[in-house]
Design a protein around this motif. Structure first.
Motif, PDB file in Angstrom:
ATOM      1  N   GLN A  56       0.863  -1.178   0.000  1.00 13.85           N
ATOM      2  CA  GLN A  56       0.000   0.000   0.000  1.00 13.85           C
ATOM      3  C   GLN A  56       0.908   1.240   0.000  1.00 13.85           C
ATOM      4  O   GLN A  56       1.346   1.723   1.032  1.00 13.85           O
ATOM      5  N   ILE A  57       1.171   1.767  -1.199  1.00 13.89           N
ATOM      6  CA  ILE A  57       2.152   2.843  -1.324  1.00 13.89           C
ATOM      7  C   ILE A  57       1.546   4.233  -1.165  1.00 13.89           C
ATOM      8  O   ILE A  57       2.276   5.194  -0.918  1.00 13.89           O
ATOM      9  N   GLN A  58       0.227   4.345  -1.318  1.00 11.72           N
ATOM     10  CA  GLN A  58      -0.394   5.667  -1.161  1.00 11.72           C
ATOM     11  C   GLN A  58      -0.445   6.063   0.314  1.00 11.72           C
ATOM     12  O   GLN A  58      -0.164   7.204   0.663  1.00 11.72           O
ATOM     13  N   LEU A  59      -0.763   5.131   1.182  1.00 12.18           N
ATOM     14  CA  LEU A  59      -0.812   5.407   2.614  1.00 12.18           C
ATOM     15  C   LEU A  59       0.553   5.262   3.274  1.00 12.18           C
ATOM     16  O   LEU A  59       0.811   5.875   4.311  1.00 12.18           O
ATOM     17  N   ASP A  60       1.419   4.461   2.698  1.00 14.09           N
ATOM     18  CA  ASP A  60       2.760   4.231   3.241  1.00 14.09           C
ATOM     19  C   ASP A  60       3.766   4.353   2.098  1.00 14.09           C
ATOM     20  O   ASP A  60       4.160   3.354   1.486  1.00 14.09           O
ATOM     21  N   PRO A  61       4.196   5.577   1.774  1.00 14.09           N
ATOM     22  CA  PRO A  61       5.035   5.802   0.589  1.00 14.09           C
ATOM     23  C   PRO A  61       6.410   5.151   0.645  1.00 14.09           C
ATOM     24  O   PRO A  61       7.119   5.158  -0.368  1.00 14.09           O
ATOM     25  N   ASP A  62       6.805   4.620   1.783  1.00 17.33           N
ATOM     26  CA  ASP A  62       8.082   3.910   1.867  1.00 17.33           C
ATOM     27  C   ASP A  62       7.920   2.406   1.689  1.00 17.33           C
ATOM     28  O   ASP A  62       8.905   1.662   1.777  1.00 17.33           O
ATOM     29  N   ASN A  63       6.706   1.976   1.407  1.00 20.10           N
ATOM     30  CA  ASN A  63       6.381   0.550   1.372  1.00 20.10           C
ATOM     31  C   ASN A  63       6.534  -0.005  -0.049  1.00 20.10           C
ATOM     32  O   ASN A  63       5.551  -0.318  -0.719  1.00 20.10           O
ATOM     33  N   TYR A  64       7.780  -0.103  -0.507  1.00 19.65           N
ATOM     34  CA  TYR A  64       8.048  -0.612  -1.849  1.00 19.65           C
ATOM     35  C   TYR A  64       8.807  -1.932  -1.771  1.00 19.65           C
ATOM     36  O   TYR A  64       9.608  -2.147  -0.860  1.00 19.65           O
ATOM     37  N   PRO A  65       8.588  -2.812  -2.754  1.00 22.96           N
ATOM     38  CA  PRO A  65       9.369  -4.053  -2.776  1.00 22.96           C
ATOM     39  C   PRO A  65      10.803  -3.791  -3.224  1.00 22.96           C
ATOM     40  O   PRO A  65      11.080  -2.825  -3.940  1.00 22.96           O
ATOM     41  N   LYS A  66      11.695  -4.670  -2.825  1.00 25.69           N
ATOM     42  CA  LYS A  66      13.037  -4.668  -3.387  1.00 25.69           C
ATOM     43  C   LYS A  66      12.991  -5.306  -4.767  1.00 25.69           C
ATOM     44  O   LYS A  66      12.337  -6.331  -4.965  1.00 25.69           O
ATOM     45  N   LEU A  67      13.666  -4.698  -5.720  1.00 26.12           N
ATOM     46  CA  LEU A  67      13.564  -5.166  -7.101  1.00 26.12           C
ATOM     47  C   LEU A  67      14.057  -6.602  -7.260  1.00 26.12           C
ATOM     48  O   LEU A  67      13.531  -7.354  -8.096  1.00 26.12           O
ATOM     49  N   GLU A  68      15.036  -6.993  -6.457  1.00 24.58           N
ATOM     50  CA  GLU A  68      15.537  -8.357  -6.580  1.00 24.58           C
ATOM     51  C   GLU A  68      14.536  -9.396  -6.083  1.00 24.58           C
ATOM     52  O   GLU A  68      14.700 -10.587  -6.337  1.00 24.58           O
ATOM     53  N   ASP A  69      13.475  -8.933  -5.405  1.00 21.76           N
ATOM     54  CA  ASP A  69      12.491  -9.859  -4.841  1.00 21.76           C
ATOM     55  C   ASP A  69      11.250 -10.023  -5.714  1.00 21.76           C
ATOM     56  O   ASP A  69      10.310 -10.726  -5.320  1.00 21.76           O
ATOM     57  N   VAL A  70      11.205  -9.365  -6.882  1.00 19.55           N
ATOM     58  CA  VAL A  70      10.005  -9.428  -7.720  1.00 19.55           C
ATOM     59  C   VAL A  70      10.379  -9.695  -9.175  1.00 19.55           C
ATOM     60  O   VAL A  70      11.485  -9.383  -9.619  1.00 19.55           O
ATOM     61  N   ASP A  71       9.421 -10.282  -9.891  1.00 21.36           N
ATOM     62  CA  ASP A  71       9.551 -10.507 -11.331  1.00 21.36           C
ATOM     63  C   ASP A  71       8.614  -9.610 -12.133  1.00 21.36           C
ATOM     64  O   ASP A  71       8.830  -9.406 -13.332  1.00 21.36           O
ATOM     65  N   ALA A  72       7.559  -9.112 -11.485  1.00 17.33           N
ATOM     66  CA  ALA A  72       6.573  -8.280 -12.167  1.00 17.33           C
ATOM     67  C   ALA A  72       5.906  -7.370 -11.144  1.00 17.33           C
ATOM     68  O   ALA A  72       5.833  -7.703  -9.956  1.00 17.33           O
ATOM     69  N   ILE A  73       5.424  -6.229 -11.632  1.00 23.83           N
ATOM     70  CA  ILE A  73       4.772  -5.241 -10.770  1.00 23.83           C
ATOM     71  C   ILE A  73       3.493  -4.780 -11.443  1.00 23.83           C
ATOM     72  O   ILE A  73       3.468  -4.496 -12.648  1.00 23.83           O
ATOM     73  N   LEU A  74       2.420  -4.736 -10.666  1.00 24.57           N
ATOM     74  CA  LEU A  74       1.130  -4.231 -11.137  1.00 24.57           C
ATOM     75  C   LEU A  74       0.802  -2.950 -10.387  1.00 24.57           C
ATOM     76  O   LEU A  74       0.785  -2.934  -9.153  1.00 24.57           O
ATOM     77  N   LEU A  75       0.552  -1.883 -11.131  1.00 23.06           N
ATOM     78  CA  LEU A  75       0.158  -0.594 -10.565  1.00 23.06           C
ATOM     79  C   LEU A  75      -1.350  -0.450 -10.682  1.00 23.06           C
ATOM     80  O   LEU A  75      -1.904  -0.513 -11.784  1.00 23.06           O
ATOM     81  N   THR A  76      -2.027  -0.245  -9.563  1.00 20.67           N
ATOM     82  CA  THR A  76      -3.488  -0.191  -9.560  1.00 20.67           C
ATOM     83  C   THR A  76      -3.999   1.197  -9.947  1.00 20.67           C
ATOM     84  O   THR A  76      -3.237   2.149 -10.129  1.00 20.67           O
ATOM     85  N   GLY A  77      -5.319   1.286 -10.015  1.00 18.43           N
ATOM     86  CA  GLY A  77      -5.970   2.568 -10.185  1.00 18.43           C
ATOM     87  C   GLY A  77      -5.953   3.387  -8.899  1.00 18.43           C
ATOM     88  O   GLY A  77      -5.494   2.932  -7.850  1.00 18.43           O
ATOM     89  N   SER A  78      -6.463   4.614  -9.007  1.00 18.57           N
ATOM     90  CA  SER A  78      -6.476   5.522  -7.867  1.00 18.57           C
ATOM     91  C   SER A  78      -7.420   6.668  -8.146  1.00 18.57           C
ATOM     92  O   SER A  78      -7.617   7.070  -9.295  1.00 18.57           O
ATOM     93  N   ARG A  79      -7.972   7.245  -7.070  1.00 18.99           N
ATOM     94  CA  ARG A  79      -8.794   8.451  -7.218  1.00 18.99           C
ATOM     95  C   ARG A  79      -7.928   9.681  -7.447  1.00 18.99           C
ATOM     96  O   ARG A  79      -8.423  10.747  -7.827  1.00 18.99           O
ATOM     97  N   TYR A  80      -6.623   9.562  -7.207  1.00 17.51           N
ATOM     98  CA  TYR A  80      -5.715  10.706  -7.286  1.00 17.51           C
ATOM     99  C   TYR A  80      -5.281  10.946  -8.737  1.00 17.51           C
ATOM    100  O   TYR A  80      -5.485  10.112  -9.612  1.00 17.51           O
ATOM    101  N   ASN A  81      -4.695  12.105  -8.979  1.00 14.93           N
ATOM    102  CA  ASN A  81      -4.339  12.523 -10.325  1.00 14.93           C
ATOM    103  C   ASN A  81      -2.901  12.127 -10.652  1.00 14.93           C
ATOM    104  O   ASN A  81      -1.974  12.513  -9.941  1.00 14.93           O
ATOM    105  N   SER A  82      -2.737  11.410 -11.745  1.00 11.84           N
ATOM    106  CA  SER A  82      -1.409  10.921 -12.122  1.00 11.84           C
ATOM    107  C   SER A  82      -0.452  12.041 -12.501  1.00 11.84           C
ATOM    108  O   SER A  82       0.762  11.844 -12.506  1.00 11.84           O
TER     109      SER A  82
END
Length: 250
Positions: A56-82
């Motif tokens: 949950q990166i919108q409520l916890d902006p430091d909550n990101y995965p380490k790149l070496e721990d993932v193979d793919a990333i999905l970015l969800t929708g949001s009510r906020y403006n890109s």
């Protein structure tokens, strides 16, 4: 890529209250969608394909995965403006730009996530002068879109008035509508995006419309028009199958 793949879902918002309670955030909504997509693909054991983690990166902006721990990333929708420069949004754009520089981790973007990927690729994102797309609408598919989704047109839930203004260099167009020219992007082995919301169903869309009507975002006429379309058949599971095929494609 060889399964099980490590997919990190970056939650860029929280669902409306009832959906949040039912699914446990947008990570839960997307996990449900991907499970249906796996069944349509004829591989109903989703866990054999994906190891899903949620951030949950919108409520916890430091909550990101380490790149070496993932193979793919999905970015969800949001009510906020890109296109805004809130610190958490700028951090997400920078993070996405880093992903785009490498060749291993694959990206999926949905609505706000689709726009963030476009912004990270250097194209303009912002308000659509044509206004909102909301509830279930059809859009025309490109030849690549027809190939990936196996349909001539795609029906999908929409909930946006922001758009990518034009396609970045190096991606294939997936489709367009009269209201939005950039409905999806594809680059084999790298990224796939859709402007619509394959993860939404009638229940989620109805709750969103009621919340936004109460907030005054939609007037009575708009609310009635979109509610009439909220229960139409849609191809969300078809899109989920395409997402899985993209992730599994060598």
């Amino acid at each position: 890529m060889r399964p099980p793949l490590r997919l990190a879902i970056l939650e860029c918002d929280s669902p409306p209250p009832n959906a949040d309670a039912k699914y446990g955030g947008y990570g839960g909504v997307f996990t449900t969608l991907l499970r249906y997509g796996a069944e349509l693909l004829g591989k109903p054991d989703l866990e054999a394909m994906l190891q899903i983690s949620k951030y949950q990166i919108q409520l916890d902006p430091d909550n990101y995965p380490k790149l070496e721990d993932v193979d793919a990333i999905l970015l969800t929708g949001s009510r906020y403006n890109s296109f805004e420069d809130a610190p958490w949004i700028k951090k997400l754009v920078d993070f996405t730009a880093e992903i785009l520089k490498q060749d291993r981790i694959r990206l999926i973007g949905v609505c706000f996530g689709h726009q963030i990927i476009g912004r990270a690729m250097g194209v303009k994102v912002g308000r659509n002068e044509a206004g909102w797309e909301a509830a279930v609408d059809d859009f025309d598919l490109s030849e690549r879109g027809k190939q990936l989704f196996g349909k001539e047109k795609l029906s999908i839930h929409q909930m946006h008035r922001d758009i990518i203004y034009y396609y970045p260099d190096g991606v294939e167009q997936l489709g367009s509508s009269p209201v939005c020219a950039v409905q999806g992007m594809y680059k084999k082995g790298h990224l796939i995006t859709v402007q619509g919301h394959p993860e939404f169903n009638e229940e989620i869309m109805t709750e969103l419309l009621r919340v936004r009507h109460t907030m005054g975002i939609f007037n009575d006429d708009e609310f009635d028009k979109y509610m009439d379309k909220a229960g139409k058949p849609h191809d969300g599971v078809v899109v989920a199958r395409a997402f899985l095929e993209f992730l599994l494609d060598d």
